[in-house]
Structures are given as C-alpha cells and as structure tokens.
Design an enzyme around this catalytic site. Structure first.
Site, PDB file in Angstrom:
ATOM      1  N   HIS A   8       0.681  -1.260   0.092  1.00  0.00           N
ATOM      2  CA  HIS A   8      -0.109  -0.178  -0.013  1.00  0.00           C
ATOM      3  C   HIS A   8       0.816   1.265   0.005  1.00  0.00           C
ATOM      4  O   HIS A   8       2.042   1.205   0.389  1.00  0.00           O
ATOM      5  CB  HIS A   8      -0.867   0.148   1.311  1.00  0.00           C
ATOM      6  N   GLU A  81      -1.942  -7.241   7.439  1.00  0.00           N
ATOM      7  CA  GLU A  81      -0.592  -7.049   8.188  1.00  0.00           C
ATOM      8  C   GLU A  81      -0.774  -7.917   9.491  1.00  0.00           C
ATOM      9  O   GLU A  81      -1.764  -8.052  10.184  1.00  0.00           O
ATOM     10  CB  GLU A  81      -0.220  -5.850   8.579  1.00  0.00           C
TER      11      GLU A  81
END
Length: 196
Positions: A8, A81
């Site tokens: 990202h 994550e």
C-alpha cells in the site's frame, strides 16, 4: 501465472513511524499519489483476479490502481498485516516504555511471540501459506493476478517461495508502493523482481 505484489501507499502511521498492523491507518496525500503512479505503471496489464487486504490503506491503494478497470476486488483478511495487539499504532519508544516485559519477549523471540491481543509473525505466516495455496489452485497458467497488501506480508511471501524459511524475513525490503512480481510455473514459485 504472474502475480503482481504491491505494498500500500504511504499511510499516516508510516509517516509517524508507528507499528501499524490491524490499526486502520489512512493513506496520506503522498500515498494516494504513489498509488496513482502504480496505476499508470500497471495500466496495460489485464488482471484476471485481484486480492487485497481489508485494511483501508490497502483498499484505497487497490481502488486507485484499478480505477480505470472493471474488475472486482476480493478483500481477504489473510493478506492483513501482522496484528500488533497492544503495540498497535504506537512508536517503538512508547512500546518499550509502556510494555517493557512484552517488548523484551517480542525482541527475543520475534518469530513466535504472540503479542497480547495480537499475533506472532509465525501466525501471520500460516495465513500467507494458506493464501498461497489458494493462488496455486488457479488453473490459468497465463493469468495475471494483483495482490495489494502490507510490508510484513510481502516479506512472508518471499519466505514462502524460499522453502518456507521464515528466518529470511529480515533479508528483504518492502517499500511503500513497491511492485514485485512472482511467478508460478510447473508447480514452482520464483521471484521475478522485487520492489520495482
């Protein structure tokens, strides 16, 4: 199969150097511009499938990259994550001060120590292994797949390819909006490029 791995764009927690796993940090203006740059880089690739973490920073990155393409994004928590639990959205010095015992255990056993209310890197790796098996089930050898995820998860992708060796976790960089390419041919994964 060609798999394009994208971390990202820059998030607010990245700017502030905070541990951000499950915490839902937004992209910065720079992060949005970074995603736009990747959109231009990948604009001529026709993706057969797109998988993305369900965290806002990854979702927004994927949506920017694909804004000119009519393709559904499959949001998948296996791509989230590592959950930093009680360390979430805190700076390293804050963690050391607030949780001295837990942070010491974490540093001594970074692979297997499950942060309270969170998880260990080894637990994240189990998610990645499960996701990779899903990719391996795609029966189109010439397909192009986009995966938008996080730095730690990208490192675990590489560990998976290199004989499931989690010890290699710290041997790779995973910069914001870096584009890596991994390929699956003849039942074999290999790394074509990292962070271009």
């Amino acid at each position: 199969m060609n798999v394009y791995l994208v971390r990202h764009g820059q998030s607010q927690s990245n700017v502030e150097r905070r541990y951000c796993g499950n915490y839902d940090s937004n992209l910065t203006d720079i992060g949005r511009k970074q995603a736009e740059t990747v959109r231009q880089k990948l604009q001529y690739i026709n993706f057969d499938a797109v998988f993305c973490s369900d965290r806002t920073r990854a979702k927004e990155t994927a949506q920017i990259i694909l804004k000119d393409k009519n393709i559904k994004i499959a949001y998948d928590v296996r791509l989230n994550e590592t959950n930093f639990g009680i360390f979430e959205n805190k700076k390293y010095d804050e963690i050391k001060k607030l949780y001295p015992e837990e942070s010491t255990q974490w540093e001594r056993n970074w692979k297997n120590y499950a942060i309270p209310e969170g998880e260990s890197v080894a637990m994240s790796f189990e998610r990645v292994k499960n996701f990779m098996k899903r990719l391996e089930s795609i029966q189109q050898p010439d397909s192009n797949v986009l995966v938008v995820t996080h730095g730690g998860i990208l490192r675990l992708f590489y560990c998976y390819i290199l004989n499931h060796n989690i010890e290699l976790f710290w041997k790779f960089s995973a910069k914001n909006i870096g584009v890596s390419v991994i390929k699956y041919e003849y039942d074999n994964w290999y790394i074509d490029s990292i962070g271009i």
